[in-house]
Design a protein around this motif. Structure first.
Motif, PDB file in Angstrom:
ATOM      1  N   ALA A 303      -3.379  -7.807   0.315  1.00 14.36           N
ATOM      2  CA  ALA A 303      -3.702  -6.560   1.019  1.00 14.36           C
ATOM      3  C   ALA A 303      -5.023  -6.001   0.506  1.00 14.36           C
ATOM      4  O   ALA A 303      -5.900  -5.601   1.274  1.00 14.36           O
ATOM      5  N   ILE A 304      -5.179  -6.011  -0.822  1.00 15.65           N
ATOM      6  CA  ILE A 304      -6.406  -5.466  -1.429  1.00 15.65           C
ATOM      7  C   ILE A 304      -7.611  -6.343  -1.082  1.00 15.65           C
ATOM      8  O   ILE A 304      -8.690  -5.850  -0.763  1.00 15.65           O
ATOM      9  N   LEU A 305      -7.417  -7.658  -1.140  1.00 17.12           N
ATOM     10  CA  LEU A 305      -8.546  -8.577  -0.974  1.00 17.12           C
ATOM     11  C   LEU A 305      -8.924  -8.810   0.489  1.00 17.12           C
ATOM     12  O   LEU A 305     -10.084  -9.055   0.799  1.00 17.12           O
ATOM     13  N   LEU A 306      -7.937  -8.738   1.401  1.00 14.36           N
ATOM     14  CA  LEU A 306      -8.209  -9.167   2.771  1.00 14.36           C
ATOM     15  C   LEU A 306      -8.117  -8.074   3.821  1.00 14.36           C
ATOM     16  O   LEU A 306      -8.670  -8.203   4.901  1.00 14.36           O
ATOM     17  N   LYS A 307      -7.400  -6.992   3.540  1.00 10.40           N
ATOM     18  CA  LYS A 307      -7.171  -5.997   4.592  1.00 10.40           C
ATOM     19  C   LYS A 307      -8.032  -4.767   4.381  1.00 10.40           C
ATOM     20  O   LYS A 307      -8.198  -4.298   3.268  1.00 10.40           O
ATOM     21  N   SER A 308      -8.532  -4.243   5.499  1.00 10.35           N
ATOM     22  CA  SER A 308      -9.335  -3.027   5.361  1.00 10.35           C
ATOM     23  C   SER A 308      -8.406  -1.823   5.196  1.00 10.35           C
ATOM     24  O   SER A 308      -8.737  -0.856   4.555  1.00 10.35           O
ATOM     25  N   GLU A 309      -7.186  -1.899   5.760  1.00 15.51           N
ATOM     26  CA  GLU A 309      -6.223  -0.801   5.611  1.00 15.51           C
ATOM     27  C   GLU A 309      -4.880  -1.354   5.157  1.00 15.51           C
ATOM     28  O   GLU A 309      -4.430  -2.382   5.646  1.00 15.51           O
ATOM     29  N   TYR A 310      -4.241  -0.681   4.226  1.00 16.82           N
ATOM     30  CA  TYR A 310      -2.891  -1.053   3.814  1.00 16.82           C
ATOM     31  C   TYR A 310      -2.214   0.191   3.230  1.00 16.82           C
ATOM     32  O   TYR A 310      -2.888   1.103   2.746  1.00 16.82           O
ATOM     33  N   PRO A 311      -0.878   0.250   3.289  1.00 16.89           N
ATOM     34  CA  PRO A 311      -0.192   1.420   2.731  1.00 16.89           C
ATOM     35  C   PRO A 311      -0.516   1.565   1.240  1.00 16.89           C
ATOM     36  O   PRO A 311      -0.718   0.569   0.549  1.00 16.89           O
ATOM     37  N   PHE A 312      -0.604   2.771   0.762  1.00 19.03           N
ATOM     38  CA  PHE A 312      -0.850   3.127  -0.641  1.00 19.03           C
ATOM     39  C   PHE A 312      -2.316   2.943  -1.070  1.00 19.03           C
ATOM     40  O   PHE A 312      -2.661   3.121  -2.224  1.00 19.03           O
ATOM     41  N   LYS A 313      -3.172   2.606  -0.094  1.00 19.27           N
ATOM     42  CA  LYS A 313      -4.587   2.405  -0.432  1.00 19.27           C
ATOM     43  C   LYS A 313      -5.229   3.690  -0.969  1.00 19.27           C
ATOM     44  O   LYS A 313      -5.969   3.662  -1.955  1.00 19.27           O
ATOM     45  N   GLY A 314      -4.921   4.832  -0.303  1.00 20.00           N
ATOM     46  CA  GLY A 314      -5.513   6.108  -0.715  1.00 20.00           C
ATOM     47  C   GLY A 314      -5.180   6.489  -2.148  1.00 20.00           C
ATOM     48  O   GLY A 314      -6.077   6.698  -2.975  1.00 20.00           O
ATOM     49  N   PRO A 315      -3.869   6.543  -2.498  1.00 17.81           N
ATOM     50  CA  PRO A 315      -3.493   6.915  -3.870  1.00 17.81           C
ATOM     51  C   PRO A 315      -4.050   5.962  -4.921  1.00 17.81           C
ATOM     52  O   PRO A 315      -4.479   6.383  -5.999  1.00 17.81           O
ATOM     53  N   LEU A 316      -4.063   4.656  -4.605  1.00 19.55           N
ATOM     54  CA  LEU A 316      -4.570   3.667  -5.567  1.00 19.55           C
ATOM     55  C   LEU A 316      -6.056   3.912  -5.840  1.00 19.55           C
ATOM     56  O   LEU A 316      -6.510   3.871  -6.986  1.00 19.55           O
ATOM     57  N   THR A 317      -6.797   4.209  -4.762  1.00 19.14           N
ATOM     58  CA  THR A 317      -8.237   4.457  -4.904  1.00 19.14           C
ATOM     59  C   THR A 317      -8.482   5.742  -5.692  1.00 19.14           C
ATOM     60  O   THR A 317      -9.353   5.789  -6.561  1.00 19.14           O
ATOM     61  N   GLU A 318      -7.698   6.781  -5.415  1.00 18.61           N
ATOM     62  CA  GLU A 318      -7.844   8.037  -6.164  1.00 18.61           C
ATOM     63  C   GLU A 318      -7.525   7.835  -7.640  1.00 18.61           C
ATOM     64  O   GLU A 318      -8.182   8.385  -8.520  1.00 18.61           O
ATOM     65  N   ASN A 319      -6.473   7.050  -7.908  1.00 15.36           N
ATOM     66  CA  ASN A 319      -6.094   6.759  -9.297  1.00 15.36           C
ATOM     67  C   ASN A 319      -7.268   6.093 -10.019  1.00 15.36           C
ATOM     68  O   ASN A 319      -7.610   6.442 -11.149  1.00 15.36           O
ATOM     69  N   TYR A 320      -7.894   5.137  -9.318  1.00 15.81           N
ATOM     70  CA  TYR A 320      -9.053   4.423  -9.875  1.00 15.81           C
ATOM     71  C   TYR A 320     -10.196   5.391 -10.175  1.00 15.81           C
ATOM     72  O   TYR A 320     -10.776   5.380 -11.266  1.00 15.81           O
ATOM     73  N   VAL A 321     -10.537   6.248  -9.195  1.00 10.22           N
ATOM     74  CA  VAL A 321     -11.671   7.171  -9.376  1.00 10.22           C
ATOM     75  C   VAL A 321     -11.402   8.114 -10.544  1.00 10.22           C
ATOM     76  O   VAL A 321     -12.272   8.338 -11.390  1.00 10.22           O
ATOM     77  N   LEU A 322     -10.173   8.628 -10.627  1.00 10.92           N
ATOM     78  CA  LEU A 322      -9.844   9.523 -11.742  1.00 10.92           C
ATOM     79  C   LEU A 322      -9.991   8.800 -13.080  1.00 10.92           C
ATOM     80  O   LEU A 322     -10.541   9.347 -14.043  1.00 10.92           O
ATOM     81  N   GLN A 323      -9.539   7.548 -13.121  1.00 16.34           N
ATOM     82  CA  GLN A 323      -9.640   6.766 -14.367  1.00 16.34           C
ATOM     83  C   GLN A 323     -11.105   6.613 -14.797  1.00 16.34           C
ATOM     84  O   GLN A 323     -11.421   6.632 -15.978  1.00 16.34           O
ATOM     85  N   GLN A 324     -12.004   6.474 -13.818  1.00 17.23           N
ATOM     86  CA  GLN A 324     -13.437   6.312 -14.142  1.00 17.23           C
ATOM     87  C   GLN A 324     -14.097   7.650 -14.494  1.00 17.23           C
ATOM     88  O   GLN A 324     -15.033   7.702 -15.281  1.00 17.23           O
ATOM     89  N   LEU A 325     -13.608   8.739 -13.882  1.00 16.02           N
ATOM     90  CA  LEU A 325     -14.215  10.059 -14.140  1.00 16.02           C
ATOM     91  C   LEU A 325     -13.832  10.614 -15.503  1.00 16.02           C
ATOM     92  O   LEU A 325     -14.590  11.361 -16.109  1.00 16.02           O
ATOM     93  N   ARG A 326     -12.651  10.232 -15.994  1.00 14.71           N
ATOM     94  CA  ARG A 326     -12.170  10.802 -17.256  1.00 14.71           C
ATOM     95  C   ARG A 326     -13.164  10.550 -18.380  1.00 14.71           C
ATOM     96  O   ARG A 326     -13.654   9.452 -18.557  1.00 14.71           O
TER      97      ARG A 326
END
Length: 410
Positions: A303-326
Motif C-alpha cells: 500500500a505504501i509503495l504502490l498506492k497513492s491512497e490507502y486507509p491510515f495514510k493520513g495518521p501515518l504521515t502525521e506521525n512521521y512529520v511529528l517525529q521529524q519536528l520533535r
C-alpha cells in the motif's frame, strides 16, 4: 550525564561507543542483570567507597577523567540514580554516564531525581536524515547540501521519496535499520517490530509502579483506532466503552513519560506563546516510532509503495512529520481544531507562529489551512506533501523527506 528514552533506541550502544572513542577505557554495570550491584548503592553514599567496590568487581582501577563509568538500566535502582548527586558534589573528577528505559516515569515521582546535578539527554529512534545516512550515504550527502529555496532535481526528488516510503515501513529503531542494511528482508523487519511491541507490552506490567498495567496496555492498544478516527482526537470512550478520563489519565501520563507516546495538545488560539492556549483536555497521541505504528496498524508494505491512497495514510504521515519536528523547536508542536476548521500542526518559531498542513500524497486541498493563510497572510505557512520543494504564494511546500530540515528552510 543521564540518557533517557524508550527501550531499544540505542542508549547502551551509544554509551559504550562514547567510552571507546573518547576515553582510555570504560567500565560497564547493568543494574538489571547484576542484582547484587544494588546493595553497593543501597548501603553506601560515599562515591569514593562505591568506586573502590566497583573497581574490585571489574578487577581494574577506575581512573578519574580517563575511565568512563557506565550505569545501565539505572531505573532498576533509584539509589544509584540518587548517588549521582554525591558524585557531582564529592567526586566530580570522575566521569559518569547512566541510562534507563523508563526513567521518565521515575522522574515523574518526587525525590527520585538529582535535580541540577545531571545533564539530561533524550534519545529517540533515528530521524529520517540519520536513516538516510545509514541507507544511502551518497544520497545523504546530497540531502545535506539542500539549502533554503534550492531547486531539487527530479532524479533526486524521486530517490528521496523512495527513501521516505522505506522509512515509513522500516522506521527508526536501530535494530530494524541495521537489519535492512544487512539483509534487505521486509519479513525480518516485520518480525523485529512484532518482538519490540511484545517487549514494550511486557514492560508495562513489569515497571508500572502504582499505575494499573491493564489500563496502560488498553491505552497503548487503542492508539491505532484513536488515530483512524476522522478527527484523531484522543477519546477515552474509544479505549473502553463508558471510560472516564480519571480512570485512564495516569496510564496516558505513564506512556508519555516513558517516551512511548508523543502527546500533541489542541490550542484555543494560534498565537504566541502557544502553551498559554493549551486545551489540556484535548490532545492527540502518536507513537514514538512511525515504523512501529505502521506495524501496529497492519498497513501492508505494498500500500505504501504502490498506492497513492490507502486507509491510515493520513495518521501515518502525521506521525512521521511529528517525529521529524520533535527537538527542532524549543516548544513542542501543537494542533488547532474547533467546530469550523482544523490545522494539523502549529509550530512556534521565535515569536512567529507557523501553521502546517500534512498531506500524504500530492493533494493540495486543505480548506481550513488555506482559509487561515488567506485571512492572516502569515510570514510562514507550510504544507508537507510529496510535491516538490517550492513556494506557492504564502504557502511553502516542503517535501515530506525534508521535514527534518524544517527549521533550516525557514
Amino acid at each position: 550525564m543521564v540518557l533517557k528514552g524508550a527501550r531499544q533506541v540505542g542508549k547502551t550502544w551509544l554509551m559504550k561507543e562514547f567510552g571507546k572513542s573518547c576515553y582510555s577505557s570504560y567500565v560497564y554495570f547493568n543494574l538489571d542483570e547484576e542484582e547484587e550491584l544494588k546493595s553497593i548503592f543501597e548501603t553506601n553514599k560515599n562515591p569514593h567507597r562505591i568506586l573502590e567496590l566497583l573497581s574490585l568487581i571489574v578487577g581494574k582501577k577506575i581512573l578519574p577523567g580517563e575511565t568512563l563509568i557506565i550505569f545501565d538500566e539505572i531505573q532498576e535502582c533509584p539509589e544509584a540514580l540518587n548517588t549521582l548527586k554525591y558524585f557531582k558534589e564529592k567526586a566530580n573528577d570522575y566521569h559518569v554516564i547512566a541510562a534507563g528505559s523508563l526513567l521518565g516515569t521515575l522522574f515523574a515521582r518526587p525525590k527520585s531525581y538529582p535535580v541540577g546535578m545531571v545533564n539530561l539527554l533524550d534519545i529517540y529512534p533515528l530521524t529520517f536524515d540519520e536513516f538516510l545516512d545509514a541507507m544511502d550515504p551518497v544520497l545523504y550527502v546530497y540531502y545535506q547540501s539542500i539549502k533554503k529555496g534550492q531547486q531539487i532535481e527530479e532524479i533526486f526528488h524521486n530517490r528521496l521519496l523512495e527513501a521516505y516510503n522505506n522509512y515509513l515501513i522500516i522506521g527508526g529503531m536501530p535494530e530494524c535499520v541495521a537489519s535492512w542494511v544487512k539483509y534487505k528482508d521486509p519479513a525480518r523487519i516485520s518480525q523485529i517490530q512484532k518482538e519490540l511491541i511484545e517487549i514494550y507490552e511486557n514492560d508495562f506490567s513489569k515497571h508500572n509502579g502504582k499505575v494499573n498495567s491493564g489500563r496502560i496496555l488498553m491505552v497503548f492498544r487503542s492508539i491505532v483506532a484513536q488515530l483512524a478516527k476522522p478527527n484523531e482526537k484522543f477519546i477515552y470512550g474509544a479505549v473502553r466503552e463508558g471510560a472516564r478520563a480519571r480512570e485512564f489519565e495516569e496510564a496516558i501520563e505513564w506512556l508519555v513519560s516513558a517516551g512511548m507516546l508523543n502527546r500533541v495538545y489542541n490550542v484555543a488560539k494560534i498565537e504566541h506563546p502557544l502553551s498559554a492556549f493549551d486545551k489540556l483536555e484535548q490532545f492527540k497521541l502518536f507513537v514514538f516510532d512511525t515504523g512501529l505504528l505502521k506495524h501496529m496498524a497492519g498497513v501492508d508494505n505494498a500500500a505504501i509503495l504502490l498506492k497513492s491512497e490507502y486507509p491510515f495514510k493520513g495518521p501515518l504521515t502525521e506521525n512521521y512529520v511529528l517525529q521529524q519536528l520533535r527537538g527542532q523547536f524549543p516548544v513542542e508542536p501543537r494542533y488547532f481544531s474547533d467546530k469550523y476548521r482544523e490545522i494539523d500542526f502549529v509550530i512556534q518559531h521565535g515569536t512567529e507562529i507557523i501553521a502546517a498542513e500534512v498531506k500524504g500524497g500530492e493533494d493540495k486541498s486543505a480548506p481550513s489551512f488555506k482559509k487561515y493563510v488567506a485571512d492572516h497572510k502569515p510570514e510562514y505557512a507550510l504544507r508537507f506533501s510529496k510535491r516538490g520543494y517550492r513556494k506557492d504564494g504564502y504557502i511553502t511546500n516542503i517535501p515530506l523527506y525534508l521535514a527534518r530540515k524544517t527549521k533550516e528552510l525557514l
